[in-house]
Scaffold this active site. Structure first.
Site, PDB file in Angstrom:
ATOM      1  N   ASP B 199       1.044  -1.341  -0.363  1.00 47.43           N
ATOM      2  CA  ASP B 199       0.318   0.012  -0.650  1.00 47.43           C
ATOM      3  C   ASP B 199       1.071   0.793   0.053  1.00 47.43           C
ATOM      4  OD1 ASP B 199      -1.825   2.581   0.429  1.00 47.43           O
ATOM      5  OD2 ASP B 199      -2.066   1.479   2.747  1.00 47.43           O
ATOM      6  N   GLN B 202       0.879   6.770   0.879  1.00 44.13           N
ATOM      7  CA  GLN B 202       1.530   7.678   1.540  1.00 44.13           C
ATOM      8  C   GLN B 202       3.601   7.454   0.699  1.00 44.13           C
ATOM      9  OE1 GLN B 202       0.081   9.921   2.826  1.00 44.13           O
ATOM     10  NE2 GLN B 202      -1.784   8.929   3.504  1.00 44.13           N
ATOM     11  N   LYS B 225      -3.211  11.952  -4.073  1.00 44.67           N
ATOM     12  CA  LYS B 225      -2.136  11.904  -2.891  1.00 44.67           C
ATOM     13  C   LYS B 225      -1.219  12.613  -3.796  1.00 44.67           C
ATOM     14  CE  LYS B 225      -4.563   9.090   0.386  1.00 44.67           C
ATOM     15  NZ  LYS B 225      -4.601   9.534   1.298  1.00 44.67           N
ATOM     16  N   CYS B 365      -8.965   5.183   9.726  1.00 44.08           N
ATOM     17  CA  CYS B 365      -9.166   4.770   8.737  1.00 44.08           C
ATOM     18  C   CYS B 365      -8.213   3.656   9.604  1.00 44.08           C
ATOM     19  CB  CYS B 365      -9.394   4.897   7.348  1.00 44.08           C
ATOM     20  SG  CYS B 365     -10.789   5.704   6.638  1.00 44.08           S
TER      21      CYS B 365
END
Lengths: 147, 409
Positions: B199, B202, B225, B365
């Site tokens: 993931d 970020q 993002k 989250c």
């Protein structure tokens, strides 16, 4: 709208010293409310006898507005008949601008009939926080409708 | 600090005020603001080349297809993929992880197999695996976080056991800023024949990243993002993994042939892109990648590292403030989660907003991580290339105001 009007002393007092937190010996109804958006949680137990809300116990965690509102609500509804609780709930929601209008309030002094709860009228100016103020009330409605 | 101040003029929204104050945008971990070049690329596409892709034999459609596929090549190149067929356009990280969970996991997991996650995952890297575990009878196991907010590797060899088929972890926590130990975990996964899914929501936006060197199988990220439009993102997968993965959405554009009872799929990446894609979004994401490449991802990283150092120093000087995140600047990015006395994070966010300072408050989250931190919510400031030390100063000043309002001294 200034923050000083939102974070009134009475609100911070109820936030830090929430009322009616002691568990009930014999609750007749129970409901849990939460706001998944911000994580505020309120759990309510009530004891109703002969159409009167005799006792209430509130627990939960969350922002000052959600916890203070529930604490003030607990003080305000204790000893009231269910009909009075219903009217009070309607008036509170009207003050927040989210009521169905069935329990209108004086537009000049929207919180006049609500006592301490009047301190929460500043919340209306912060729309994202109205849900916080309303959480306890919605949870109480749920508990009473499950009764 | 790498001075990227001149970039601020490229972001029109940074000129606006909020509640009469200069906008101090500190929520880039949630979504980033967009430079003019991205906004204009989308506008230009709609004004000049809008048509559907991969079908019309007319000039506009050819141009639209070129624009879409050029964007794919740019984005693939940006993350170090040499083969742009390995880059699937998605709606974002969540979609990418769900594609892998359902498209790969559903067909490779059987009862008793293991999916390993870490204790610092976003819900989007937890819930898809729970769903797939429920379908297949696979079990979930976790690498916990330690007291330094980092993923503990103490029990790596026992948690990633011989039944493990999938290891999925974050490249960087959206709550603590901690980097995920991708290299160590993917090596452990490889040694038991499991795949690694990253993931990178970020990670990709904030530091140089090269999938060719990472040794992972899948990597998902979000366009919004990283200066791109919402509703865009990428799922990179190794060619052989993408080829053995089933499509999870059927429809137009993803087929080779369709019969009444059976169909065959288009080659990768198109077999995962059912329906008319977000063409303008891809074009915007391509422009975002151009912008970031021009600035240089090493510059972005060093700017954010310095700003994070400054931020941690300044915030640590605020009374009654606790930071939840690693102290080691080499092992963390520009996300700072904190508590302030008994002021609830939502109250902090409201108070800061009145000063024009936008921060996130809540569980971000990541409820399992919040539980291990022992807090129901945090306030979070997160940085990007357009933030400055003055933004940190505005945050700190507003936090002092919060303490005053709550009567904390």
């Amino acid at each position: 709208m200034s923050l000083e009007e939102l974070y009134r002393e009475v609100i911070l007092d109820h936030y830090r010293n929430p009322r009616r937190r002691d568990a009930l010996a014999a609750p007749t109804a129970h409901a849990e409310g939460h706001n998944p958006l911000c994580g505020d949680e309120i759990t309510i137990d009530v004891a109703v006898s002969d159409g009167t809300l005799t006792e209430i116990a509130v627990s939960g965690q969350g922002c000052s507005i959600s916890q203070a509102s529930a604490s003030m609500m607990a003080e305000a509804v204790t000893g009231k008949t269910l009909e009075e609780v219903d009217t009070l709930t309607g008036q509170f929601k009207s003050m927040m601008g989210i009521g169905d209008g069935a329990d209108p309030i004086d537009p000049e002094r929207p919180g006049a009939t609500l006592g301490d709860l009047e301190a929460l009228q500043g919340v209306k100016k912060f729309p994202v926080r109205i849900k916080c103020a309303d959480l306890g009330w919605t949870t109480l409605e749920e508990a009473l409708s499950s009764d | 600090m790498a001075d990227l101040r001149h970039l601020r003029q490229d972001f029109p929204i940074l000129d606006r005020t909020v509640n009469g104050k200069r906008l101090v945008y500190l929520d880039s971990a949630a979504t980033t603001q967009k430079p003019r070049s991205v906004i204009e690329a989308i506008d230009h596409y709609y004004r000049t080349s809008n048509a559907n892709v991969h079908r019309g034999a007319y000039t506009l459609s050819v141009e639209a297809t070129e624009a879409y596929e050029n964007a794919r090549a740019k984005v693939a190149d940006f993350i170090g993929a040499t083969d742009s067929d390995e880059l699937v356009f998605t709606r974002g990280t969540t979609t990418g992880i769900n594609f892998v969970a359902y498209g790969w996991g559903l067909n490779h997991l059987t009862e008793g197999d293991r999916i390993v996650l870490t204790g610092m995952e976003h819900h989007s890297n937890i819930v898809p695996w729970q769903l797939v575990a429920r379908h297949t009878g696979a079990e979930l196991a976790y690498l916990p976080i330690n007291e330094d907010y980092e993923v503990s590797l103490d029990d790596l060899d026992t948690v990633v056991n011989s039944r493990t088929k999938i290891v999925a972890l974050s490249g960087m926590s959206n709550v603590t800023g901690a980097f995920g130990p991708v290299a160590a975990v993917s090596a452990a996964a490889r040694s038991v024949g499991a795949i690694t899914v990253v993931d990178a929501a970020q990670a990709v936006p904030h530091a140089p990243l090269d999938v060719a060197l990472l040794g992972v199988d899948f990597l998902a990220f979000s366009g919004h993002k990283m200066l791109g439009p919402t509703g865009t993102g990428g799922l990179w997968g190794r060619r052989d993994r993408l080829e053995e993965m089933e499509p999870t959405e059927g429809g137009g554009e993803m087929i080779s042939d369709v019969g009444l009872y059976e169909s065959t799929w288009a080659p990768i990446p198109h077999k995962f892109e059912a329906g008319t894609p977000n063409i303008a979004g891809a074009v915007g994401l391509g422009a975002a990648v151009d912008y970031l490449s021009k600035v240089g991802m090493s510059e972005v990283r060093s700017h954010e590292r310095a700003l994070t150092k400054y931020g941690i120093e300044q915030l640590s000087a605020v009374p009654h403030l606790t930071i939840h995140g690693p102290a080691d600047l080499d092992n963390r990015g520009g996300v700072i989660s904190f508590q302030l006395a008994d002021v609830h994070p939502h109250d902090i966010a409201t108070i800061l907003d009145q000063e024009g300072v936008a921060v996130r408050a809540g569980h971000h989250c990541a409820k399992p991580l919040m539980r291990s931190l022992g807090v129901p919510a945090t306030a979070r400031a997160s940085f990007y290339l357009y933030n400055t030390p003055e933004d940190v100063d505005a945050l700190v000043a507003a936090l002092h105001h919060a303490l005053e309002l709550f009567g904390v001294s």
